[in-house]
Write an enzyme that holds these catalytic residues in place. Structure first.
Site, PDB file in Angstrom:
ATOM      1  N   LYS A  49       0.956  -1.173   0.010  1.00 60.95           N
ATOM      2  CA  LYS A  49      -0.091  -0.045   0.063  1.00 60.95           C
ATOM      3  C   LYS A  49       0.738   0.982  -0.035  1.00 60.95           C
ATOM      4  O   LYS A  49       0.348   2.191  -0.326  1.00 60.95           O
ATOM      5  CB  LYS A  49      -0.982  -0.091   1.228  1.00 60.95           C
ATOM      6  CG  LYS A  49      -1.604  -1.443   1.381  1.00 60.95           C
ATOM      7  CD  LYS A  49      -2.570  -1.648   0.214  1.00 60.95           C
ATOM      8  CE  LYS A  49      -3.164  -2.971   0.675  1.00 60.95           C
ATOM      9  NZ  LYS A  49      -3.731  -3.542  -1.058  1.00 60.95           N
ATOM     10  N   TYR A 263     -12.544 -14.796   2.751  1.00 62.40           N
ATOM     11  CA  TYR A 263     -11.542 -13.588   2.926  1.00 62.40           C
ATOM     12  C   TYR A 263     -10.948 -13.541   4.371  1.00 62.40           C
ATOM     13  O   TYR A 263     -11.656 -13.484   5.186  1.00 62.40           O
ATOM     14  CB  TYR A 263     -11.921 -12.400   2.426  1.00 62.40           C
ATOM     15  CG  TYR A 263     -11.176 -11.093   2.870  1.00 62.40           C
ATOM     16  CD1 TYR A 263     -10.036 -10.805   1.831  1.00 62.40           C
ATOM     17  CD2 TYR A 263     -10.975 -10.444   3.924  1.00 62.40           C
ATOM     18  CE1 TYR A 263      -9.160  -9.736   2.056  1.00 62.40           C
ATOM     19  CE2 TYR A 263     -10.100  -9.347   4.224  1.00 62.40           C
ATOM     20  CZ  TYR A 263      -9.284  -9.095   3.386  1.00 62.40           C
ATOM     21  OH  TYR A 263      -8.443  -7.991   3.349  1.00 62.40           O
ATOM     22  N   TYR A 289      -3.061 -12.097   2.370  1.00 62.95           N
ATOM     23  CA  TYR A 289      -2.580 -12.184   1.046  1.00 62.95           C
ATOM     24  C   TYR A 289      -1.609 -12.797   0.915  1.00 62.95           C
ATOM     25  O   TYR A 289      -1.763 -13.735  -0.080  1.00 62.95           O
ATOM     26  CB  TYR A 289      -2.481 -10.399   0.895  1.00 62.95           C
ATOM     27  CG  TYR A 289      -3.684  -9.575   1.147  1.00 62.95           C
ATOM     28  CD1 TYR A 289      -4.415  -9.427  -0.154  1.00 62.95           C
ATOM     29  CD2 TYR A 289      -3.893  -9.161   2.207  1.00 62.95           C
ATOM     30  CE1 TYR A 289      -5.824  -8.768  -0.059  1.00 62.95           C
ATOM     31  CE2 TYR A 289      -5.160  -8.157   2.596  1.00 62.95           C
ATOM     32  CZ  TYR A 289      -5.999  -7.933   1.295  1.00 62.95           C
ATOM     33  OH  TYR A 289      -7.287  -7.170   1.371  1.00 62.95           O
TER      34      TYR A 289
END
Length: 336
Positions: A49, A263, A289
């Site tokens: 990010k 998720y 992730y």
């Protein structure tokens, strides 16, 4: 692609390392595996990010914002990095965290990224799963404007065309490193979720005609939805850069066989991947992730999808802080 015309805050510690994973390659007996260390970007323990925030926060500064609003799941890596750069720039930060797992474990609710969100001084709101997060952020922005604040809203994962510019930049950086090292990569593998990382990589690598395909390993959505999300964002990003048409639909691929029960919910493959990277390469992945992305990579190597002698690079998107929120998930595996 004229990236220089877009405002950018230079906060990434880069170029991030590009390293061989010799012991993992030997253990799997398949391709030559490499890793692009975007866990080393420098901001708030690093992660992908940071590259997106270079462009997003530059736009926020340009617009005169004094407050940042964003959203994510409870253990959001994106939220952690966003509130950190907001603190560095002297801005208030407000994050909306969605309960996507239903977990009540003490470590998940209060450790890892959540602890750091509080440490960086964020104002935190918690909402149930399936909340309309964009609407929730818009409502909060209206409330803050009525109080005289100047909010800037960042979508989940920083995944819009401006944020995706960070991974166009990364793609060009990787291509340059590969050229300097004399390595011809046959594929780039990474975990794909909110789509901004994969969209930027596809635009950068295909727009620069590197002939390096991008193989996304999905962590949330079914394959058709994930690929369509990535393709749309890639097209919008290419349009922003003034290179429309540089990405074709067949350039976007996501394998969503490794999501598991949902998720942010652990899988045996993710736990194995995190252990293998730690014990063979001294590398820390995250459970949401990069852990699932690596699980896909490992399984595909074992199945012969990637062949012996090929050069495959895994993009490490960071997030190891999240491991502290998932200690409960690793308890049995570590005891064994």
């Amino acid at each position: 692609m004229k990236l220089a015309k877009f405002p950018r805050l230079r906060i990434t510690h880069g170029p991030t390392p590009l390293e061989p994973m010799k012991r993992l390659s030997e253990a799997l007996g398949g391709p030559n595996l490499w890793i692009k260390r975007d866990d080393c970007t420098g901001l708030a323990s690093g992660g992908n990010k940071t590259r997106k925030l270079e462009y997003l926060m530059a736009e926020a500064v340009q617009q005169g914002a004094d407050t940042i609003i964003t959203q994510g799941a409870t253990q959001s890596n994106h939220a952690r990095q966003t509130v950190a750069i907001a603190a560095k720039l002297g801005m208030q930060s407000h994050i909306i965290l969605e309960d996507r797992t239903g977990y009540t474990f003490e470590d998940y609710k209060h450790s890892g990224n959540v602890f750091l969100d509080h440490l960086y001084g964020a104002s935190i709101s918690e909402v149930p799963v399936d909340t309309d997060m964009n609407a929730a952020m818009a409502q909060l922005a209206d409330k803050l404007r009525s109080q005289g604040r100047r909010p800037y809203v960042i979508p989940g994962g920083g995944s819009n065309p401006v944020g995706a510019l960070g991974y166009v930049t990364c793609a060009l950086e990787l291509a340059n490193q590969a050229n300097e090292m004399g390595v011809a990569f046959d594929c780039l593998v990474h975990a794909t979720g909110s789509a901004g990382t994969q969209a930027g990589l596809v635009v950068g690598l295909y727009g620069a005609r590197t002939q390096i395909p991008v193989y996304g390993v999905g962590v949330r959505a079914p394959k058709p939805a994930q690929e369509e999300r990535v393709y749309k964002l890639a097209c919008d990003t290419a349009e922003l850069l003034g290179v429309p048409g540089c990405v074709q639909r067949e350039d976007v691929f996501a394998n969503c066989d490794y999501v598991g029960p949902g998720y942010g919910k652990p899988t045996p493959g993710m736990i194995e991947a995190v252990k293998m990277f730690a014990r063979l390469e001294g590398l820390l992945l995250d459970p949401v992730y990069s852990g699932k992305g690596a699980a896909g990579l490992i399984d595909l190597c074992r199945k012969g999808h990637f062949k012996k002698g090929q050069n495959v690079v895994f993009l490490h998107t960071g997030g190891s802080v999240g491991l502290y929120g998932y200690q409960h998930a690793f308890k049995d595996a570590l005891a064994a």
